[in-house]
Design an enzyme around this catalytic site. Structure first.
Site, PDB file in Angstrom:
ATOM      1  N   TYR A 132      43.859  -0.784  35.077  1.00  9.63           N
ATOM      2  CA  TYR A 132      43.486  -2.116  35.544  1.00  9.63           C
ATOM      3  C   TYR A 132      44.222  -2.565  36.809  1.00  9.63           C
ATOM      4  CZ  TYR A 132      41.377  -2.315  30.920  1.00  9.63           C
ATOM      5  OH  TYR A 132      40.614  -2.043  29.805  1.00  9.63           O
ATOM      6  N   PRO A 153      22.902 -24.755  17.259  1.00 10.53           N
ATOM      7  CA  PRO A 153      21.936 -24.971  16.157  1.00 10.53           C
ATOM      8  C   PRO A 153      20.764 -25.875  16.527  1.00 10.53           C
ATOM      9  CG  PRO A 153      24.172 -25.062  15.309  1.00 10.53           C
ATOM     10  CD  PRO A 153      24.291 -24.940  16.800  1.00 10.53           C
ATOM     11  N   HIS A 370      39.397  -7.998  31.868  1.00 14.09           N
ATOM     12  CA  HIS A 370      39.617  -6.995  30.819  1.00 14.09           C
ATOM     13  C   HIS A 370      41.079  -6.593  30.613  1.00 14.09           C
ATOM     14  CE1 HIS A 370      38.489  -4.096  27.921  1.00 14.09           C
ATOM     15  NE2 HIS A 370      37.337  -3.754  28.426  1.00 14.09           N
ATOM     16  N   LYS A 450      22.706   2.483   6.595  1.00 14.35           N
ATOM     17  CA  LYS A 450      23.600   2.792   5.472  1.00 14.35           C
ATOM     18  C   LYS A 450      22.808   3.271   4.264  1.00 14.35           C
ATOM     19  CE  LYS A 450      27.274  -0.371   6.896  1.00 14.35           C
ATOM     20  NZ  LYS A 450      27.995  -1.649   6.606  1.00 14.35           N
ATOM     21  N   LEU A 454      23.714   7.099   6.765  1.00 17.11           N
ATOM     22  CA  LEU A 454      24.045   7.447   8.141  1.00 17.11           C
ATOM     23  C   LEU A 454      25.099   6.478   8.666  1.00 17.11           C
ATOM     24  CD1 LEU A 454      20.400   7.935   9.434  1.00 17.11           C
ATOM     25  CD2 LEU A 454      22.099   9.762   9.221  1.00 17.11           C
ATOM     26  N   SER A 483      39.290   1.899  18.968  1.00 16.52           N
ATOM     27  CA  SER A 483      40.476   1.048  18.891  1.00 16.52           C
ATOM     28  C   SER A 483      41.657   1.812  18.300  1.00 16.52           C
ATOM     29  CB  SER A 483      40.189  -0.185  18.034  1.00 16.52           C
ATOM     30  OG  SER A 483      41.370  -0.946  17.844  1.00 16.52           O
ATOM     31  N   THR A 492      43.043   1.216  23.352  1.00 13.62           N
ATOM     32  CA  THR A 492      41.879   2.046  23.058  1.00 13.62           C
ATOM     33  C   THR A 492      42.164   3.507  23.359  1.00 13.62           C
ATOM     34  OG1 THR A 492      40.962   1.788  25.282  1.00 13.62           O
ATOM     35  CG2 THR A 492      40.246   0.202  23.591  1.00 13.62           C
ATOM     36  N   SER A 582      30.148   0.962  24.408  1.00 10.23           N
ATOM     37  CA  SER A 582      31.089   0.200  23.598  1.00 10.23           C
ATOM     38  C   SER A 582      30.339  -0.493  22.478  1.00 10.23           C
ATOM     39  CB  SER A 582      31.818  -0.830  24.467  1.00 10.23           C
ATOM     40  OG  SER A 582      32.722  -1.597  23.696  1.00 10.23           O
TER      41      SER A 582
END
Length: 647
Positions: A132, A153, A370, A450, A454, A483, A492, A582
């Protein structure tokens, strides 16, 4: 040995005794010490929850893998992307590096020595600087990320004329600010429960870097300031490129009502509507080349103490808010660009850890820098603040008069207008080059995956591999972030998703000579390989971070010339991630994206919900090799085909 009375026992004690006990904190629990009873007795209230950072002392340090572990995995990752003769050359360079008494052992020893002197992690500062702060290209597209929130909402307003600020916009913004402040309170007071997985506790350090955090342009490397606890009482608000220091907390951090925050925001609008001359759009500089911005910032700081005070207000603000007096098209393919880069880079401060952005119709989201943290941490904040809409006043709030928002005035210098004009031109060119589209896929999500036994993430990675192969006719180095928060100050690691098994699957899938059973076996194998890499990466045993750490230990030109593993073309080629991805699941309250990391590549963010999957796909228009709209269509077809194939 002390005897602890239960909290129910406390209620049975005479009030004269209750009033005389004192409170102490030990091991994250409250103990009521009562001298009247005996120095050998205390009352333990068992309602306290573990504090946010109470597990930090038991979280292990990031390991340094062995040379053999890393280089064997590295060589394996080269197989799908190199020709046989290229692989032979690369493998020989790796073997030379790791041979007994070779350069690899020297660098590995230095890395272990570094680990002894670094307080938390051998990688932390290396990664922050190399990934970075040393990066000099503009961060607006190359570093920053964006997230779009689920609509309020009550929905969003329709057909708001350009140039207006609406009451609905002000109300939603004030509510979001209040909810964000509540989250900051939880971090400051360590009320946020420490997070964990089945494997153990997760490092919570990145939560300390969300508020009051700013990247500061400097030469030759940028800096990041990040106070904790974040006790500033103000935020900065940008409206029509004007910057305001706005107090949103009372003295001592006292919480105010949402109406009080609304009044602050309305005061900004009134000030600008009644002003004769606007300040220059200084925020544009945050989207410029980092060296250009660093030079301009120093020049501004040298002009006056007022400028220095302005920067201090901006840098220390809890976060930034951009009020936009326009609304983007209801088409989500259009609206997310306002969060990505504001179309022209105006009315933004791209150096804050995160800046809340709200349009006049009430649509909202965030643009984030980031370097301080990875997506999952601000994502936790966004889940919190959006899930609590419509926002309610915090229980401890009261209506408190707040200082009038301060319009930051700048003492400029003759060449600044020319610099800003050039910045505007450069930002516009970069933004116009971005080709970013969304795919909200609603045919299935994690529930169906699931039920089919998988792994949702591994399945989506294989869908991306298939789509890329169909689009480009070849595989490519692929990045997926994993992570490493299972380790102290972990960030990461790279999962190299393109494997010999993923390539075998993608090549066979559309080949009629392969039977369905064979294709299914290849898909299963590719998923297993991906999961194995993911597990290794989250356990600190990936390839990329260790190799980076070793490369940073090279001290002389002679060592550099001997480090064939790094000078061989395969090293750069294997990290030239034409597909960067990601996972930001589940996407219930927000979804997001980022720019492609190489000119001929794609940046793909995805959020796997229970019944659907949200994708963002970015690339660059200047390169004919890529086309985000085309990739989106092929990805959708690939998802459909895989569903029919597996079903």
């Amino acid at each position: 040995m002390r005897t602890f009375l239960s909290s129910t026992s406390v209620r049975t004690l005479p009030s004269t005794i209750i009033k005389r006990y004192s409170l102490t904190i030990q091991n994250s629990k409250s103990y009521l010490i009562c001298p009247i009873l005996s120095r050998n007795y205390s009352l333990q209230i068992e309602t306290d929850k573990p504090k946010t950072f109470s597990n930090q002392h038991i979280i292990p340090r990031l390991p340094i893998p062995t040379l053999q572990e890393t280089t064997e995995r590295y060589k394996k990752s080269l197989l799908p992307i190199l020709k046989p003769e290229e692989y032979t050359r690369a493998a020989n360079a790796v073997d030379e590096f790791v041979k007994a008494d070779g350069l690899g052992e020297v660098l590995q020893k230095r890395l272990h020595e570094l680990d002894k002197i670094e307080k938390y992690s051998w990688l932390e500062n290396i990664w922050l600087n190399k990934a970075y702060l040393e990066w000099r290209e503009p961060s607006i597209i190359n570093v920053n990320w964006w997230c779009e929130f689920k609509d309020h909402p009550n929905g969003v307003l329709k057909q708001v004329p350009k140039g207006q600020i609406t009451d609905f916009q002000i109300n939603r913004t004030a509510g979001l600010i209040s909810n964000i402040l509540s989250f900051n309170d939880e971090i400051n007071n360590e009320l946020l429960p420490p997070e964990s997985t089945r494997q153990g506790p997760l490092c919570m350090n990145q939560y300390k870097k969300q508020f009051g955090t700013t990247r500061i342009a400097d030469s030759p490397v940028d800096r990041v300031i990040s106070p904790w606890p974040a006790t500033a009482k103000h935020i900065i608000v940008l409206f029509r490129d004007q910057i305001f220091k706005v107090q949103v907390l009372g003295e001592g951090g006292a919480r105010v009502t949402i109406k009080d925050i609304e009044r602050q925001l309305k005061s900004i609008v009134e000030q600008i509507n009644n002003i004769n001359e606007l300040q220059l759009p200084i925020g544009l500089l945050t989207g410029e080349h980092r060296d250009t911005w660093a030079t301009a910032r120093k020049a501004l700081e040298s002009q006056s103490s007022e400028n220095r005070s302005n920067f201090e207000a901006i840098d220390t603000a809890l976060f930034s808010l951009s009020l936009d007096d326009y609304s983007t098209d209801s088409d989500i393919d259009v609206s997310h660009h306002n969060l990505f880069h504001a179309f022209n880079g105006r009315n933004r401060w791209f150096d804050k850890c995160f800046q809340l952005i709200v349009q006049s119709n009430g649509r909202a989201g965030v643009n984030g820098e980031h370097s301080p943290a990875d997506a999952v941490i601000p994502g936790r904040i966004f889940d919190y603040i959006v899930s609590k809409e419509p926002a309610q006043d915090p229980p401890n709030s009261s209506s408190i008069p707040l200082p009038t928002p301060q319009h930051l005035k700048w003492v400029t210098y003759p060449s600044l207008e020319t610099i800003l004009e050039k910045a505007q031109s450069n930002i516009q060119a970069a933004n116009d080059n971005v080709d970013s589209v969304l795919l909200h896929y609603n045919e299935y999500g994690s529930n169906w995956l699931k039920s089919a036994k998988l792994s949702p993430d591994a399945f989506i990675q294989m869908a991306l591999q298939l789509a890329y192969y169909r689009r480009q006719g070849e595989p490519c180095p692929t990045y997926e972030s994993a992570s490493t928060r299972g380790f102290l100050h972990g960030r990461t690691e790279t999962v190299r998703s393109c494997s010999i098994d993923s390539v075998a699957f993608t090549k066979a899938f559309d080949d009629k000579d392969f039977k369905k059973e064979q294709k299914l076996a290849l898909l299963t194998k590719a998923i297993e390989t991906h999961l194995e890499y993911m597990i290794s990466a989250t356990n600190g045993k990936g390839v990329d971070r260790h190799l980076l750490g070793l490369r940073c230990q090279i001290q002389t030109e002679e060592e550099k010339s001997r480090a064939l593993i790094f000078t061989d073309p395969s090293y750069i080629q294997s990290m030239y991630f034409k597909l960067s991805s990601s996972n930001l699941s589940p996407g219930d309250y927000f979804y997001g994206g980022f720019g492609a990391v190489v000119p001929e590549g794609y940046g793909v963010n995805y959020a796997i919900g229970k019944e659907g999957i949200k994708f963002s796909i970015s690339s660059y228009k200047k390169y004919s090799e890529t086309d985000s709209t085309s990739f989106r269509k092929i990805l959708k077809n690939s998802l459909d085909d895989l569903r029919d194939f597996v079903a």
